[in-house]
Motif scaffolding. Structure first.
Motif, mmCIF file in Angstrom:
data_model
loop_
_atom_site.group_PDB
_atom_site.id
_atom_site.type_symbol
_atom_site.label_atom_id
_atom_site.label_comp_id
_atom_site.label_asym_id
_atom_site.label_seq_id
_atom_site.Cartn_x
_atom_site.Cartn_y
_atom_site.Cartn_z
ATOM 1 N N ILE A 147 0.836 -1.204 0.000
ATOM 2 C CA ILE A 147 0.000 0.000 0.000
ATOM 3 C C ILE A 147 0.871 1.255 0.000
ATOM 4 O O ILE A 147 0.539 2.270 -0.616
ATOM 5 C CB ILE A 147 -0.931 -0.008 1.222
ATOM 6 N N GLY A 148 2.030 1.188 0.685
ATOM 7 C CA GLY A 148 2.937 2.321 0.716
ATOM 8 C C GLY A 148 3.461 2.694 -0.660
ATOM 9 O O GLY A 148 3.678 3.876 -0.951
ATOM 10 N N CYS A 149 3.665 1.698 -1.508
ATOM 11 C CA CYS A 149 4.108 1.982 -2.886
ATOM 12 C C CYS A 149 3.056 2.806 -3.625
ATOM 13 O O CYS A 149 3.388 3.740 -4.364
ATOM 14 C CB CYS A 149 4.380 0.667 -3.623
ATOM 15 N N CYS A 150 1.774 2.474 -3.429
ATOM 16 C CA CYS A 150 0.693 3.241 -4.054
ATOM 17 C C CYS A 150 0.640 4.659 -3.500
ATOM 18 O O CYS A 150 0.429 5.623 -4.236
ATOM 19 C CB CYS A 150 -0.648 2.541 -3.830
ATOM 20 N N ALA A 151 0.830 4.794 -2.175
ATOM 21 C CA ALA A 151 0.810 6.121 -1.569
ATOM 22 C C ALA A 151 1.959 6.986 -2.091
ATOM 23 O O ALA A 151 1.788 8.188 -2.335
ATOM 24 C CB ALA A 151 0.899 5.983 -0.047
ATOM 25 N N PHE A 152 3.128 6.391 -2.271
ATOM 26 C CA PHE A 152 4.271 7.137 -2.800
ATOM 27 C C PHE A 152 3.997 7.598 -4.227
ATOM 28 O O PHE A 152 4.286 8.743 -4.586
ATOM 29 C CB PHE A 152 5.511 6.255 -2.758
ATOM 30 N N LYS A 153 3.409 6.721 -5.020
ATOM 31 C CA LYS A 153 3.082 7.075 -6.399
ATOM 32 C C LYS A 153 2.083 8.222 -6.445
ATOM 33 O O LYS A 153 2.206 9.150 -7.244
ATOM 34 C CB LYS A 153 2.526 5.843 -7.120
ATOM 35 N N ASN A 154 1.081 8.178 -5.569
ATOM 36 C CA ASN A 154 0.074 9.240 -5.533
ATOM 37 C C ASN A 154 0.668 10.566 -5.088
ATOM 38 O O ASN A 154 0.329 11.626 -5.627
ATOM 39 C CB ASN A 154 -1.059 8.846 -4.579
ATOM 40 N N THR A 155 1.557 10.525 -4.096
ATOM 41 C CA THR A 155 2.180 11.754 -3.613
ATOM 42 C C THR A 155 3.057 12.382 -4.686
ATOM 43 O O THR A 155 3.059 13.604 -4.875
ATOM 44 C CB THR A 155 3.008 11.455 -2.354
ATOM 45 N N ARG A 156 3.802 11.573 -5.421
ATOM 46 C CA ARG A 156 4.634 12.091 -6.511
ATOM 47 C C ARG A 156 3.760 12.683 -7.615
ATOM 48 O O ARG A 156 4.107 13.720 -8.197
ATOM 49 C CB ARG A 156 5.499 10.955 -7.073
ATOM 50 N N ARG A 157 2.628 12.065 -7.898
ATOM 51 C CA ARG A 157 1.739 12.565 -8.952
ATOM 52 C C ARG A 157 1.165 13.926 -8.565
ATOM 53 O O ARG A 157 1.027 14.816 -9.399
ATOM 54 C CB ARG A 157 0.620 11.572 -9.186
ATOM 55 N N ALA A 158 0.857 14.098 -7.281
ATOM 56 C CA ALA A 158 0.315 15.376 -6.827
ATOM 57 C C ALA A 158 1.326 16.495 -6.987
ATOM 58 O O ALA A 158 0.966 17.648 -7.193
ATOM 59 C CB ALA A 158 -0.109 15.268 -5.366
ATOM 60 N N GLU A 159 2.597 16.174 -6.896
ATOM 61 C CA GLU A 159 3.641 17.198 -6.984
ATOM 62 C C GLU A 159 4.061 17.518 -8.404
ATOM 63 O O GLU A 159 4.499 18.622 -8.694
ATOM 64 C CB GLU A 159 4.876 16.748 -6.193
ATOM 65 N N THR A 160 3.924 16.601 -9.335
ATOM 66 C CA THR A 160 4.570 16.750 -10.645
ATOM 67 C C THR A 160 3.620 16.737 -11.823
ATOM 68 O O THR A 160 4.056 16.985 -12.941
ATOM 69 C CB THR A 160 5.599 15.623 -10.851
ATOM 70 N N ASP A 161 2.335 16.471 -11.650
ATOM 71 C CA ASP A 161 1.434 16.323 -12.796
ATOM 72 C C ASP A 161 0.879 17.657 -13.289
ATOM 73 O O ASP A 161 -0.293 17.814 -13.547
ATOM 74 C CB ASP A 161 0.254 15.400 -12.446
ATOM 75 N N TYR A 162 1.749 18.655 -13.429
ATOM 76 C CA TYR A 162 1.289 19.941 -13.931
ATOM 77 C C TYR A 162 0.983 19.907 -15.425
ATOM 78 O O TYR A 162 0.267 20.751 -15.923
ATOM 79 C CB TYR A 162 2.339 21.014 -13.660
ATOM 80 N N ALA A 163 1.543 18.976 -16.149
ATOM 81 C CA ALA A 163 1.317 18.890 -17.601
ATOM 82 C C ALA A 163 -0.136 18.598 -17.920
ATOM 83 O O ALA A 163 -0.600 18.840 -19.028
ATOM 84 C CB ALA A 163 2.206 17.820 -18.209
ATOM 85 N N TYR A 164 -0.916 18.095 -16.939
ATOM 86 C CA TYR A 164 -2.313 17.767 -17.186
ATOM 87 C C TYR A 164 -3.231 18.931 -16.812
ATOM 88 O O TYR A 164 -4.437 18.784 -16.751
ATOM 89 C CB TYR A 164 -2.716 16.543 -16.372
ATOM 90 N N GLY A 165 -2.662 20.089 -16.531
ATOM 91 C CA GLY A 165 -3.474 21.242 -16.192
ATOM 92 C C GLY A 165 -3.325 21.605 -14.741
ATOM 93 O O GLY A 165 -2.413 21.182 -14.045
ATOM 94 N N GLU A 166 -4.251 22.415 -14.258
ATOM 95 C CA GLU A 166 -4.183 22.876 -12.880
ATOM 96 C C GLU A 166 -4.351 21.722 -11.916
ATOM 97 O O GLU A 166 -5.177 20.836 -12.139
ATOM 98 C CB GLU A 166 -5.282 23.917 -12.653
ATOM 99 N N ASN A 167 -3.588 21.759 -10.847
ATOM 100 C CA ASN A 167 -3.677 20.737 -9.816
ATOM 101 C C ASN A 167 -5.032 20.835 -9.132
ATOM 102 O O ASN A 167 -5.349 21.807 -8.448
ATOM 103 C CB ASN A 167 -2.564 20.934 -8.785
ATOM 104 N N ARG A 168 -5.890 19.828 -9.357
ATOM 105 C CA ARG A 168 -7.256 19.855 -8.835
ATOM 106 C C ARG A 168 -7.355 19.298 -7.425
ATOM 107 O O ARG A 168 -8.444 19.274 -6.859
ATOM 108 C CB ARG A 168 -8.184 19.078 -9.760
ATOM 109 N N MET A 169 -6.269 18.836 -6.877
ATOM 110 C CA MET A 169 -6.284 18.288 -5.525
ATOM 111 C C MET A 169 -6.247 19.453 -4.538
ATOM 112 O O MET A 169 -5.198 19.843 -4.050
ATOM 113 C CB MET A 169 -5.120 17.328 -5.313
ATOM 114 N N THR A 170 -7.414 20.051 -4.262
ATOM 115 C CA THR A 170 -7.475 21.241 -3.435
ATOM 116 C C THR A 170 -7.087 20.958 -1.995
ATOM 117 O O THR A 170 -6.703 21.869 -1.268
ATOM 118 C CB THR A 170 -8.900 21.821 -3.471
ATOM 119 N N LYS A 171 -7.192 19.714 -1.574
ATOM 120 C CA LYS A 171 -6.860 19.373 -0.192
ATOM 121 C C LYS A 171 -5.388 19.029 -0.015
ATOM 122 O O LYS A 171 -4.947 18.752 1.092
ATOM 123 C CB LYS A 171 -7.715 18.200 0.290
#
Length: 282
Positions: free
Chosen positions: A237-261
């Motif tokens: 589960i930690g591997c999935c959490a790490f992947k999600n955290t990295r995506r929140a920081e770097t996925d600017y190419a897909y537009g504005e970061n919609r993760m408001t929380k």
């Protein structure tokens, strides 16, 4: 679904942080017990317990506060921790798989023979310096003083711990009443009635210590196995959490970061300002 794995890994690491306390407590109990004077298998258990405590804290912070580097360190250390705990558990089972008591005719207690235990354990207790420390521990525990008031009938009807059976009395087969030409157990000649001597230099005493270690280690092996299964599940589960955290920081190419929380990375607002200026120019 984005926050699900992070939330789960946060709660699970809080659980393992609390679960590490029984591991540390079990290791301390085995090392400090009045009847368990051999602690060479308990020391690695204490180290693993403290590592689980620290790693779980890092994982909890990384998952709940979305700190990617903390999760990365957590996953790397967790991998080594799983391998170490697995190796420690297998090693403990291998070196404690042999042994056990021998029934004595017309007696409730059992007696123990040093040759029945693994060579690695035998070499440990045969070291004079090492055995001197264990012997002092047994003397300090006063485990043999409990047998001082026993009557001959008590020896027939009452049970003994492995250390009491091996260290506090001579082997039952010894014959001290009459001269005999029949060879006796070598421990029979090592026995001395002095409370500070008794059979502390007997092989049966060393075997009693190893039997005590074997029993205690088998009890804690159940806890080790449960922790292994739990840590492997948490690592996945930690591997999935790490992947999600990295995506929140770097996925600017897909537009504005919609993760408001999720708190944006330090350079997010700078990137947004530069992006808006470029659109005004062109």
């Amino acid at each position: 679904m984005y926050r699900f794995s992070n939330t789960v890994i946060g709660f699970l690491n809080l659980f393992t942080l609390l679960a590490s306390i029984p591991i540390i407590g079990g290791g301390l109990w085995m090392a400090r017990s009045n009847t368990t004077c051999e602690s060479f298998l308990q020391t690695p258990l204490l180290v693993v317990g403290f590592v689980v405590l620290i790693v779980s804290l890092a994982g909890f912070i990384g998952a709940c506060f979305h700190v990617a580097w903390a999760l990365w360190v957590y996953l790397v250390v967790m991998l080594f921790l799983i391998a170490t705990l697995m190796g420690l558990t297998i090693f403990g089972f291998v070196v404690t798989s042999q042994g056990g008591g021998v029934d004595v005719a017309a007696r409730v207690y059992k007696e123990y023979r040093l040759q029945d235990y693994s060579p690695w354990l035998r070499d440990r207790v045969k070291d004079p310096d090492y055995w001197r420390t264990i012997r002092s521990c047994i003397l300090g525990s006063n485990v043999c003083s409990k047998l001082a008031s026993w009557t001959p009938l008590d020896y027939l009807q009452r049970d003994m711990s492995p250390i009491q059976s091996g260290c506090c009395k001579p082997p039952t087969s010894c014959n001290y009443n009459m001269a005999t030409l029949v060879p006796q157990d070598p421990d029979c000649y090592k026995w001395n009635n002095s409370p500070t001597l008794l059979c502390y230099e007997c092989d049966s005493c060393k075997a009693g210590v190893l039997e005590d270690v074997r029993r205690d280690w088998h009890k804690l092996s159940v806890l080790n196995i449960v922790m292994l299964v739990l840590l492997i599940g948490i690592y996945s589960i930690g591997c999935c959490a790490f992947k999600n955290t990295r995506r929140a920081e770097t996925d600017y190419a897909y537009g504005e970061n919609r993760m408001t929380k999720v708190k944006p990375r330090w350079d997010y607002y700078w990137w947004r300002w530069w992006h808006d200026k470029r659109e005004q120019l062109y």
